[in-house]
Enzyme design. Structure first.
Site, mmCIF file in Angstrom:
data_model
loop_
_atom_site.group_PDB
_atom_site.id
_atom_site.type_symbol
_atom_site.label_atom_id
_atom_site.label_comp_id
_atom_site.label_asym_id
_atom_site.label_seq_id
_atom_site.Cartn_x
_atom_site.Cartn_y
_atom_site.Cartn_z
ATOM 1 N N CYS A 138 18.339 48.176 18.079
ATOM 2 C CA CYS A 138 18.713 47.183 16.806
ATOM 3 C C CYS A 138 17.733 47.313 16.194
ATOM 4 C CB CYS A 138 18.938 46.112 17.643
ATOM 5 S SG CYS A 138 19.496 44.703 16.149
ATOM 6 N N GLU A 198 0.867 -1.023 0.361
ATOM 7 C CA GLU A 198 -0.065 -0.037 0.307
ATOM 8 C C GLU A 198 1.125 1.203 -0.168
ATOM 9 O OE1 GLU A 198 -1.890 -0.307 3.993
ATOM 10 O OE2 GLU A 198 -3.205 -1.820 3.234
ATOM 11 N N ASP A 227 1.467 10.365 3.897
ATOM 12 C CA ASP A 227 2.469 11.294 4.554
ATOM 13 C C ASP A 227 1.251 12.083 5.610
ATOM 14 O OD1 ASP A 227 4.809 12.038 5.895
ATOM 15 O OD2 ASP A 227 5.340 13.412 4.326
#
Ligand code: IVH
Length: 679
Positions: A427, A111, A115
């Site tokens: 920053c 088979e 996923d």
């Protein structure tokens, strides 16, 4: 390194990867490297059993249990499968199967290996009554109401079904649906999902079933667990499941020997790119269920099944340099700049290197030949370094010690995997990032401003903090312009502030003053205070002053607020610049308190009510709004102080038991409606 230390290190690392995969739905390692490490640990533990951890990942199946669903036990353990990556290992498997069957003939079914994530469905008298995630294999989350929104899963079986049965399978999102979801997100300026599998797994864990229904989950079932007819072969049970109306994939093959199986594998390795969904291999099962029974299980896997995993498509490239990106929270992320190459139809020039540990683990160095994988993910990743091709004299990579943007020395807080730039107020990418977050859709929602315009306003010195947005005027913005270069494509575009642009900005900024408190709180960008947490805090404390005055215990005591968030909130308000910012925003008229809605009635005055189960007349959200509109309070867990529970279908047995034990009354949705009638 001693073997004992090596075992300890591998154990800790694999546990972390399991956690990343199952709990955070965010993997940082390829399947193949994970399996290799697992095999290495297994080998070491076999040779030195005295050093093996009692809870070693080699003995566990992983775990994805989350706290917001009822945890329920599985009828039989939900196991995973042993993996092979090459023909030799597959042939070894066949030799073992032959031996275990003592010379008797056997067949295999082959088979596809979908996923996604595993699910167990129980049907009673043909009706879908329960759906459970795999969890740790012994118990999982009851996600019935979410699974019921999936169109391909029938609520009612067809034909001659047994009184009670369980089927197991895989849930997933089709590739095209995933791409479309990400396109929609990109259009709304939202973060993109990483890959179809994580998106599917994340979706089933959403608290709001109506949200799940909007996402296109699908399923294939591949195992009939409890049926009553043990003589039914696996192949026949798949046909049986089709007859019940269950979704069973057609790409299955009854194979007469391992060579037959190999043909199936070779065919699908080539063809998989043409499938509408992702597969990561092929699963082979001994067909006779009687033989399966005889062969049994190891502590982790069935002896009668095996998965053959395909190699993920990889491409070779050269690491030209490593640069570092600084995010809004000061987190510094390393990026690999690669010699451009083709991977799955796109040109790849960059890959993520995640963090300093990842670089150290791979021992990747500038000039190295590296292998890059895409595996469904948007940002490709480096999975392997070809150390044999390394030039003599190359030196290990040293993670930058200073911020690439402002040259401040970086810090790595204890227990954190990332380095951060502590120069919060000086920053540039941190400042711009905070302003971009402030104006984003779920925060202050100023859609006439975007990354490019913020950049210009920052460069010109007009906007250095969020509050400066409210001091913008027609005069000071008109005529500003700047060329902005897209780092990825190299394209240049000019952002210029013409009359209409300026008008739209002023209008958007003005309108943002009516955003509700919870969105203003989210806009502040306190670490770990996302949209949902901001809502919780806003509704609990009602206004910013009460929130600022709260101590750790008080914060930690709010439902679903843990110690990490509590500490982060305290830290945020301890910084003077943040308190000044809030004062400035207050002075501009932003909303810093919950504006109470007019109640429809006071029928539920202060009652603490739990909503649990699946309903037919109202949605869960409707019930929750009805509770609030009538003066009640929604609470998530049952305690002595719960006034009553609105119980729907398939309310979890654990919750039911708890309610009965504490003597908390359970009422139906109809009884609840009657309670509100006339009020
Ligand atoms: S059979 C005891 N068949 O792969 C046997 N699993 O790595 C149980 N999977 O946990 C599994 N496609 O989530 C089986 N056709 C298939 C599958 C499949 C995908 C998943 C499943 C399982 C994991 C094992």
């Amino acid at each position: 390194m001693s073997t004992q230390v090596k075992i300890q290190e591998l154990t800790a690392e694999l546990k972390q990867h399991n956690y990343n995969y199952y709990v955070l739905a965010n993997t940082t390692i390829s399947d193949q490297s994970f399996d290799m490490k697992m095999k290495e640990l297994e080998k070491l533990e076999m040779a030195f059993p005295q050093f093996a951890d009692a809870n070693s990942p080699t003995k566990q199946v992983g775990g994805d249990i989350t706290k917001n669903f009822n945890t329920v036990p599985h009828s039989t353990r939900m196991l995973s499968l042993g993996n092979t990556y090459n023909k030799e290992e597959l042939l070894d498997f066949d030799v073992r199967v032959a031996k275990l069957n003592g010379g008797n003939a056997y067949q295999y079914t082959a088979e596809l290996k979908f996923d996604g994530f595993a699910i167990a469905l129980r049907y009673k008298e043909g009706k879908l009554v329960q759906a459970i995630t795999r969890g740790d294999g012994t118990q999982g989350d009851d996600v019935t109401s979410n699974v019921k929104t999936v169109k391909s899963i029938p609520h009612q079986l067809k034909g001659d079904f047994p009184e009670s049965m369980e089927v197991r399978g895989e849930m997933f999102i089709h590739k095209a649906a995933f791409v479309k979801m990400n396109k929609d997100r990109a259009a709304k300026g939202e973060d993109l999902y990483k890959n179809p599998r994580n998106t599917a797994a994340g979706t089933i864990k959403l608290q709001d079933s109506s949200e799940v229904a909007k996402r296109p989950l699908d399923a294939f079932l591949y195992q009939l667990v409890e049926h009553g007819n043990e003589e039914l072969s696996h192949w026949d049970s798949l046909s049986q499941m089709r007859q019940y109306g269950l979704p069973v994939n057609d790409a299955t093959k009854l194979c007469d020997g391992i060579e037959d199986v190999w043909g199936f594998i070779e065919y699908w390795d080539k063809e998989r790119k043409n499938l509408s969904f992702e597969i990561d291999g092929v699963v082979i099962k001994v067909n006779s269920r009687l033989q399966q029974e005889e062969m049994g299980f190891t502590s982790k896997f069935p002896r009668w099944a095996m998965s053959y995993k395909f190699e993920t498509e990889q491409a070779e490239s050269k690491l030209l340099s490593i640069t570092y990106q600084v995010g809004r929270t000061g987190a510094v992320t390393p990026v690999a700049n690669l010699e451009p190459m083709q991977l799955l139809g796109t040109t790849v020039k960059r890959a993520s290197l995640h963090n300093a540990d990842f670089i150290a683990q791979l021992d990747v160095r500038v000039g190295d030949t590296v292998f890059v994988e895409k595996g469904g993910e948007i940002i490709p990743k480096i999975v392997k370094v070809d150390t044999s091709a390394r030039e003599a004299g190359s030196l290990p990579t040293l993670f930058t010690i200073t911020c690439p943007e402002c040259e401040t020395i970086l810090e790595r807080p204890e227990g954190d995997v990332v380095y951060r730039c502590p120069n919060v107020d000086g920053c540039p990418p941190q400042i711009k990032g905070r302003i971009e977050h402030f104006i984003s859709r779920k925060a202050m929602d100023v859609d006439s401003l975007g990354e490019g315009k913020i950049d210009v306003l920052y460069q010109s010195g007009l906007v250095k903090r969020a509050a400066d947005l409210y001091a913008l005027t027609q005069e000071n913005m008109l005529g500003l312009s700047k060329a902005i270069i897209n780092e990825e494509s190299g394209d240049e575009r000019v952002v210029s502030f013409k009359e209409k642009t300026v008008e739209n900005i002023l209008d958007g900024v003005q309108k943002s003053k009516s955003q509700p408190f919870e969105q203003v709180l989210f806009a502040l960008g306190v670490r770990f205070v996302g949209e949902t947490v901001a809502k919780k805090l806003a509704f609990h404390f009602k206004n910013i002053d009460a929130l600022m005055a709260a101590d750790f215990e008080e914060l930690n005591g709010v439902s679903e607020i843990g110690s990490v968030i509590a500490k982060s909130v305290i830290d945020y308000f301890e910084i003077e610049a943040n308190r000044v910012e809030i004062d400035l925003l207050k002075a501009e008229g932003l909303i810093f308190e919950v504006v109470e809605k007019e109640l429809s009635s006071n029928a539920l005055d202060g009652a603490k009510i739990v909503v649990s189960g699946v309903f037919t007349r109202f949605s869960r959200n409707e019930l929750k709004s009805l509770i609030e509109d009538n003066g009640g309070k929604n609470v998530s867990s049952i305690s002595k102080s719960t006034s009553f529970i609105i119980a729907g279908d398939s309310m979890g047995p654990a919750k039911k038991e708890k309610a009965e034990k504490l003597g908390v009354r359970m009422i139906t949705e109809d009884e609840f409606a009657i309670m509100l009638e006339g009020s």
